[in-house]
Motif scaffolding. Sequence first.
Motif, PDB file in Angstrom:
ATOM      1  N   ILE A  79      18.786 -47.832  48.416  1.00  0.00           N
ATOM      2  CA  ILE A  79      19.305 -46.779  49.281  1.00  0.00           C
ATOM      3  C   ILE A  79      18.127 -45.986  49.844  1.00  0.00           C
ATOM      4  O   ILE A  79      17.160 -45.704  49.129  1.00  0.00           O
ATOM      5  N   THR A  80      18.222 -45.678  51.136  1.00  0.00           N
ATOM      6  CA  THR A  80      17.154 -44.908  51.781  1.00  0.00           C
ATOM      7  C   THR A  80      17.757 -44.005  52.835  1.00  0.00           C
ATOM      8  O   THR A  80      18.882 -44.224  53.300  1.00  0.00           O
ATOM      9  N   GLU A  81      16.986 -43.004  53.223  1.00  0.00           N
ATOM     10  CA  GLU A  81      17.493 -42.053  54.206  1.00  0.00           C
ATOM     11  C   GLU A  81      17.249 -42.541  55.630  1.00  0.00           C
ATOM     12  O   GLU A  81      16.186 -43.065  55.945  1.00  0.00           O
ATOM     13  N   VAL A  82      18.259 -42.355  56.465  1.00  0.00           N
ATOM     14  CA  VAL A  82      18.103 -42.615  57.898  1.00  0.00           C
ATOM     15  C   VAL A  82      18.039 -41.257  58.588  1.00  0.00           C
ATOM     16  O   VAL A  82      18.888 -40.400  58.360  1.00  0.00           O
ATOM     17  N   ILE A  83      16.984 -41.050  59.394  1.00  0.00           N
ATOM     18  CA  ILE A  83      16.842 -39.724  60.015  1.00  0.00           C
ATOM     19  C   ILE A  83      16.984 -39.746  61.536  1.00  0.00           C
ATOM     20  O   ILE A  83      17.148 -38.698  62.143  1.00  0.00           O
ATOM     21  N   ASP A  84      16.926 -40.932  62.144  1.00  0.00           N
ATOM     22  CA  ASP A  84      16.981 -40.998  63.603  1.00  0.00           C
ATOM     23  C   ASP A  84      18.060 -41.953  64.088  1.00  0.00           C
ATOM     24  O   ASP A  84      18.166 -43.075  63.582  1.00  0.00           O
ATOM     25  N   THR A  85      18.804 -41.515  65.083  1.00  0.00           N
ATOM     26  CA  THR A  85      19.840 -42.370  65.660  1.00  0.00           C
ATOM     27  C   THR A  85      19.267 -43.690  66.195  1.00  0.00           C
ATOM     28  O   THR A  85      19.830 -44.749  65.918  1.00  0.00           O
ATOM     29  N   PRO A  86      18.148 -43.665  66.944  1.00  0.00           N
ATOM     30  CA  PRO A  86      17.642 -44.940  67.481  1.00  0.00           C
ATOM     31  C   PRO A  86      17.195 -45.931  66.387  1.00  0.00           C
ATOM     32  O   PRO A  86      17.183 -47.132  66.617  1.00  0.00           O
ATOM     33  N   HIS A  87      16.839 -45.405  65.208  1.00  0.00           N
ATOM     34  CA  HIS A  87      16.378 -46.271  64.114  1.00  0.00           C
ATOM     35  C   HIS A  87      17.505 -46.736  63.210  1.00  0.00           C
ATOM     36  O   HIS A  87      17.273 -47.537  62.311  1.00  0.00           O
ATOM     37  N   ALA A  88      18.705 -46.213  63.410  1.00  0.00           N
ATOM     38  CA  ALA A  88      19.757 -46.384  62.408  1.00  0.00           C
ATOM     39  C   ALA A  88      20.056 -47.854  62.114  1.00  0.00           C
ATOM     40  O   ALA A  88      20.158 -48.254  60.950  1.00  0.00           O
ATOM     41  N   GLU A  89      20.173 -48.665  63.160  1.00  0.00           N
ATOM     42  CA  GLU A  89      20.518 -50.082  62.921  1.00  0.00           C
ATOM     43  C   GLU A  89      19.399 -50.803  62.191  1.00  0.00           C
ATOM     44  O   GLU A  89      19.649 -51.640  61.319  1.00  0.00           O
ATOM     45  N   MET A  90      18.159 -50.493  62.557  1.00  0.00           N
ATOM     46  CA  MET A  90      17.015 -51.128  61.907  1.00  0.00           C
ATOM     47  C   MET A  90      16.984 -50.749  60.409  1.00  0.00           C
ATOM     48  O   MET A  90      16.865 -51.625  59.543  1.00  0.00           O
ATOM     49  N   VAL A  91      17.147 -49.478  60.123  1.00  0.00           N
ATOM     50  CA  VAL A  91      17.138 -49.037  58.720  1.00  0.00           C
ATOM     51  C   VAL A  91      18.293 -49.701  57.966  1.00  0.00           C
ATOM     52  O   VAL A  91      18.121 -50.232  56.867  1.00  0.00           O
ATOM     53  N   HIS A  92      19.449 -49.711  58.582  1.00  0.00           N
ATOM     54  CA  HIS A  92      20.658 -50.301  57.988  1.00  0.00           C
ATOM     55  C   HIS A  92      20.440 -51.769  57.619  1.00  0.00           C
ATOM     56  O   HIS A  92      20.972 -52.259  56.618  1.00  0.00           O
ATOM     57  N   SER A  93      19.619 -52.478  58.417  1.00  0.00           N
ATOM     58  CA  SER A  93      19.439 -53.914  58.186  1.00  0.00           C
ATOM     59  C   SER A  93      18.605 -54.185  56.932  1.00  0.00           C
ATOM     60  O   SER A  93      18.623 -55.297  56.411  1.00  0.00           O
ATOM     61  N   TYR A  94      17.872 -53.195  56.445  1.00  0.00           N
ATOM     62  CA  TYR A  94      16.979 -53.402  55.298  1.00  0.00           C
ATOM     63  C   TYR A  94      17.598 -53.047  53.945  1.00  0.00           C
ATOM     64  O   TYR A  94      17.081 -53.473  52.917  1.00  0.00           O
ATOM     65  N   VAL A  95      18.622 -52.199  53.951  1.00  0.00           N
ATOM     66  CA  VAL A  95      19.060 -51.619  52.668  1.00  0.00           C
ATOM     67  C   VAL A  95      20.552 -51.849  52.392  1.00  0.00           C
ATOM     68  O   VAL A  95      21.298 -52.279  53.273  1.00  0.00           O
TER      69      VAL A  95
END
Lengths: 102, 259
Positions: free
Chosen positions: B79-95
């Motif tokens: 689990i990790t924090e997502v802080i930016d809307t444009p990064h959300a999908e990229m972060v989501h793909s890792y965790v």
Amino acid sequence: MDGFRRSFLIAEERRDSKGIIEEHRAAIDDIDEQIVELLNQRARHAHVIQIHKPAEQMALFDPQREEEVCIHLEECNEGPLYNEQLRYIYAAILKVMKELRV
Amino acid sequence: MTYIPYRDPNSIVMLAGPCAVESLEQTQEVAVMLKEQGLRWIRGGAFKPRTSRYSFQGLGEQGLAILQQVGAEQGLKTITEVIDTPHAEMVHSYVDALQIGARNMTSYSLLKKVSAITGESHKPVLFKRGMAATIDEWLMAADYVTADGNPYVMLCERGLRTFETSTRYTLDISAVPVVHQRSLFPVCVDVSHPAGQASLVPDLARAAIAAGADALMIEVHPNPKQAKSDGPQQLTCQQFVDLLASLRHLAAAMGKTII
């Protein structure tokens, strides 16, 4: 107008205003009695709903329903209260209804 | 809005790990310890919302890759924090799960984005309370996250900004029973941020379990003195192991298991 008459008239006006205030306060007392009865009726319904919510997997605090309640208020509001003022009053009513311990 | 409840009354989820992913070795060391302790999750920040822009901002995507690798190696969910809307999908793909931090509780564009992404994947979202938000404001904001159908949203109390300065934030422990009373959401308590110092973490963790928390978030670092963020509040691995043993006793007394 001499000093005696002036003070007599002021006393009369005061008595008129005082009478008006008493009359309206009596009306407010009557209305408050009805409001108290209605709030208790409302609380009884809210309590029944609260008892049945768990079986329906419904949360005690339901922002969507609270918005529906407020929109309903606005629909039946004919003034002089502003819609926003009704919402202030209902914020307190809804808070109390959520915290019922009957 | 009705929620699908997924509170497991018999377990408490432990979300432990470093404040920030700083290196592969640092993350591995914590992960090995968590696995040995029979836990299922590891947390770690890759994008850090820091008060000062000059503070360590996290390793970014490289940090996510480390967390993903370490999670896979040890069989831990991440689990990790997502802080930016444009990064959300990229972060989501890792965790395996996303965290929305206190500073973003009312970032509605981010909430809508996370809702849309996780509405399909149903990956859990840990939704932290803003440091000056009322519980009802927090619950209303949570509806933005569940809007697209992800029922797996867990709220996380992390302390309020008050006049008190002896702790970093004032932990509102009463938020746990209030949220349980008013909503169907499970509640996590982040005990590290309100403590601000490692020595307070154990008692706050016990308080959270006693109050009925469904999960705990605790920051652990192999060497807190060298940590690039929030060093004073992070436990060493050994401190965490000792605390966990104590928490397991308390959980057992309440008929619960820490997983």
